[in-house]
Design a protein around this motif. Structure first.
Motif, mmCIF file in Angstrom:
data_model
loop_
_atom_site.group_PDB
_atom_site.id
_atom_site.type_symbol
_atom_site.label_atom_id
_atom_site.label_comp_id
_atom_site.label_asym_id
_atom_site.label_seq_id
_atom_site.Cartn_x
_atom_site.Cartn_y
_atom_site.Cartn_z
ATOM 1 N N LYS A 84 -4.555 -17.738 -30.635
ATOM 2 C CA LYS A 84 -5.233 -16.549 -31.147
ATOM 3 C C LYS A 84 -6.744 -16.597 -30.955
ATOM 4 O O LYS A 84 -7.429 -15.597 -31.151
ATOM 5 C CB LYS A 84 -4.929 -16.366 -32.628
ATOM 6 C CG LYS A 84 -3.500 -15.951 -32.920
ATOM 7 C CD LYS A 84 -3.328 -15.642 -34.403
ATOM 8 C CE LYS A 84 -1.917 -15.160 -34.671
ATOM 9 N NZ LYS A 84 -1.739 -14.777 -36.097
ATOM 10 N N ALA B 130 -16.248 -7.257 -24.579
ATOM 11 C CA ALA B 130 -16.232 -6.297 -23.470
ATOM 12 C C ALA B 130 -16.092 -6.963 -22.106
ATOM 13 O O ALA B 130 -16.346 -6.326 -21.073
ATOM 14 C CB ALA B 130 -17.466 -5.405 -23.493
ATOM 15 N N GLU B 131 -15.699 -8.244 -22.076
ATOM 16 C CA GLU B 131 -15.439 -8.911 -20.810
ATOM 17 C C GLU B 131 -14.057 -9.556 -20.865
ATOM 18 O O GLU B 131 -13.520 -9.812 -21.939
ATOM 19 C CB GLU B 131 -16.483 -9.993 -20.523
ATOM 20 C CG GLU B 131 -17.882 -9.444 -20.308
ATOM 21 C CD GLU B 131 -18.866 -10.549 -19.951
ATOM 22 O OE1 GLU B 131 -20.082 -10.260 -19.968
ATOM 23 O OE2 GLU B 131 -18.424 -11.681 -19.664
ATOM 24 N N GLY B 132 -13.488 -9.832 -19.689
ATOM 25 C CA GLY B 132 -12.227 -10.560 -19.661
ATOM 26 C C GLY B 132 -12.457 -12.037 -19.899
ATOM 27 O O GLY B 132 -13.583 -12.527 -19.798
ATOM 28 N N PRO B 133 -11.402 -12.781 -20.243
ATOM 29 C CA PRO B 133 -11.541 -14.226 -20.421
ATOM 30 C C PRO B 133 -12.013 -14.893 -19.133
ATOM 31 O O PRO B 133 -11.594 -14.515 -18.042
ATOM 32 C CB PRO B 133 -10.111 -14.673 -20.775
ATOM 33 C CG PRO B 133 -9.425 -13.445 -21.283
ATOM 34 C CD PRO B 133 -10.032 -12.311 -20.515
ATOM 35 N N PHE C 211 -1.064 -18.023 -24.814
ATOM 36 C CA PHE C 211 -2.383 -18.181 -25.421
ATOM 37 C C PHE C 211 -2.285 -18.392 -26.926
ATOM 38 O O PHE C 211 -1.369 -17.899 -27.599
ATOM 39 C CB PHE C 211 -3.225 -16.925 -25.202
ATOM 40 C CG PHE C 211 -3.814 -16.793 -23.820
ATOM 41 C CD1 PHE C 211 -3.057 -16.282 -22.784
ATOM 42 C CD2 PHE C 211 -5.113 -17.186 -23.570
ATOM 43 C CE1 PHE C 211 -3.593 -16.149 -21.512
ATOM 44 C CE2 PHE C 211 -5.659 -17.053 -22.302
ATOM 45 C CZ PHE C 211 -4.899 -16.535 -21.269
ATOM 46 N N LYS D 114 -14.369 -16.049 -23.917
ATOM 47 C CA LYS D 114 -14.410 -14.592 -23.822
ATOM 48 C C LYS D 114 -15.585 -14.016 -24.605
ATOM 49 O O LYS D 114 -15.712 -14.248 -25.806
ATOM 50 C CB LYS D 114 -13.095 -13.985 -24.340
ATOM 51 C CG LYS D 114 -12.981 -12.485 -24.087
ATOM 52 C CD LYS D 114 -11.668 -11.942 -24.565
ATOM 53 C CE LYS D 114 -11.492 -10.477 -24.166
ATOM 54 N NZ LYS D 114 -12.494 -9.597 -24.752
ATOM 55 N N TYR E 101 -10.191 -20.913 -22.060
ATOM 56 C CA TYR E 101 -10.898 -19.738 -21.581
ATOM 57 C C TYR E 101 -11.930 -19.342 -22.626
ATOM 58 O O TYR E 101 -11.732 -19.531 -23.819
ATOM 59 C CB TYR E 101 -9.936 -18.558 -21.369
ATOM 60 C CG TYR E 101 -9.142 -18.611 -20.074
ATOM 61 C CD1 TYR E 101 -7.967 -19.337 -19.986
ATOM 62 C CD2 TYR E 101 -9.571 -17.907 -18.958
ATOM 63 C CE1 TYR E 101 -7.239 -19.374 -18.802
ATOM 64 C CE2 TYR E 101 -8.845 -17.936 -17.768
ATOM 65 C CZ TYR E 101 -7.685 -18.670 -17.707
ATOM 66 O OH TYR E 101 -6.964 -18.702 -16.543
ATOM 67 N N PHE F 130 -10.258 -19.398 -26.136
ATOM 68 C CA PHE F 130 -8.803 -19.370 -26.176
ATOM 69 C C PHE F 130 -8.249 -20.624 -25.510
ATOM 70 O O PHE F 130 -8.663 -21.001 -24.411
ATOM 71 C CB PHE F 130 -8.256 -18.146 -25.438
ATOM 72 C CG PHE F 130 -8.515 -16.839 -26.128
ATOM 73 C CD1 PHE F 130 -9.551 -16.019 -25.727
ATOM 74 C CD2 PHE F 130 -7.710 -16.440 -27.191
ATOM 75 C CE1 PHE F 130 -9.789 -14.809 -26.369
ATOM 76 C CE2 PHE F 130 -7.935 -15.232 -27.828
ATOM 77 C CZ PHE F 130 -8.977 -14.421 -27.425
ATOM 78 N N PHE G 73 -12.328 -18.576 -17.134
ATOM 79 C CA PHE G 73 -11.806 -19.942 -17.121
ATOM 80 C C PHE G 73 -12.939 -20.951 -17.331
ATOM 81 O O PHE G 73 -14.007 -20.848 -16.727
ATOM 82 C CB PHE G 73 -11.119 -20.197 -15.782
ATOM 83 C CG PHE G 73 -10.748 -21.637 -15.559
ATOM 84 C CD1 PHE G 73 -11.488 -22.437 -14.713
ATOM 85 C CD2 PHE G 73 -9.676 -22.187 -16.231
ATOM 86 C CE1 PHE G 73 -11.162 -23.762 -14.510
ATOM 87 C CE2 PHE G 73 -9.329 -23.517 -16.030
ATOM 88 C CZ PHE G 73 -10.079 -24.297 -15.174
#
Lengths: 114, 114
Positions: free
Chosen positions: B106, B41-44, B104, B38, B36, B89, B46
């Protein structure tokens, strides 16, 4: 196609309070997972809901609870907040098809506990 | 005990060159692996995945390699572009991404230098 949305974006609570975070799944998805991402860490699995039932749980205490509604939206509730609960809370939705299901993440809710 | 490890917190690569991000895992029950990306300020988001029955999966500029005997996977990005600058990630699943959620690492902060 509407993506995963979460509300609120940010919130601040004090220790001992309770909080409810909300998530709307991507259109057509029936499974919701919640993750906690502490600063400098990867997301950690809290639990998953499928067809309104908890379907799996990570290593989180019972004061972390959730709900999934008939429209597949979801809530994460945390009781008796602790300072260590300060984190980014991510919601991810997917469509359970029996094979691996890619999870789509929302932007997250940043929770600060003072 | 970290089951998914990304040992490089950051990586700097020149634009146009190859970026190689590494990930190690300890749980031999993992059967599906994902990467993923990232942005702040956004989600992961795919990127690419691989099943444990394969050793390579390619999608455009992104290739994931899996070495099961070494419990190691890597993500290759060729050529690297400025928009690739993000946190990456590595994630793994032992239930087809189902009830046990994703585990996940780190993350590795990739910086593409002009």
């Amino acid at each position: 196609e509407t993506g995963v949305t979460q509300s609120p974006t940010h919130l601040i609570k004090t220790r001992g309070q309770q909080v409810t975070l909300r998530c709307s799944s991507q259109s057509g998805h029936n499974t919701v997972s919640w993750y906690q991402q502490a600063l400098g860490q990867g997301p950690q699995f809290i639990f998953q809901y499928y067809r309104e039932e908890e379907n799996g749980r990570g290593n989180f205490p019972p004061r972390f609870s959730g709900l999934q509604f008939p429209n597949y939206s979801s809530e994460l509730n945390v009781n008796a907040l602790e300072l260590d609960d300060s984190a980014l809370y991510l919601c991810a939705s997917s469509l359970a098809t029996g094979v691996y299901n890619e999870q789509f993440f929302g932007p997250g809710t940043r929770l600060t506990v003072l | 005990d970290q089951q998914v490890k990304q040992n490089s917190p950051s990586l700097s690569v020149q634009e146009g060159r190859i970026s190689i991000l590494n990930c190690d895992y300890t749980n031999s029950m993992f059967d599906y692996f994902l990467w993923y990306k990232k942005y702040p300020a956004e989600g992961p988001t795919f990127l690419i995945s691989i099943s444990s029955i394969k050793d390579k999966n390619e999608d455009g500029r992104f290739t994931v390699f899996l070495n099961k005997s070494a419990k190691h996977l890597s993500l290759h990005i060729v050529p690297s572009q400025p928009g690739d600058s993000a946190v990456y990630f590595c994630a793994a699943s032992d239930s087809g991404g189902g009830a046990d959620g994703l585990t996940f690492g780190k993350g590795t902060h990739l910086i593409i230098q002009p």
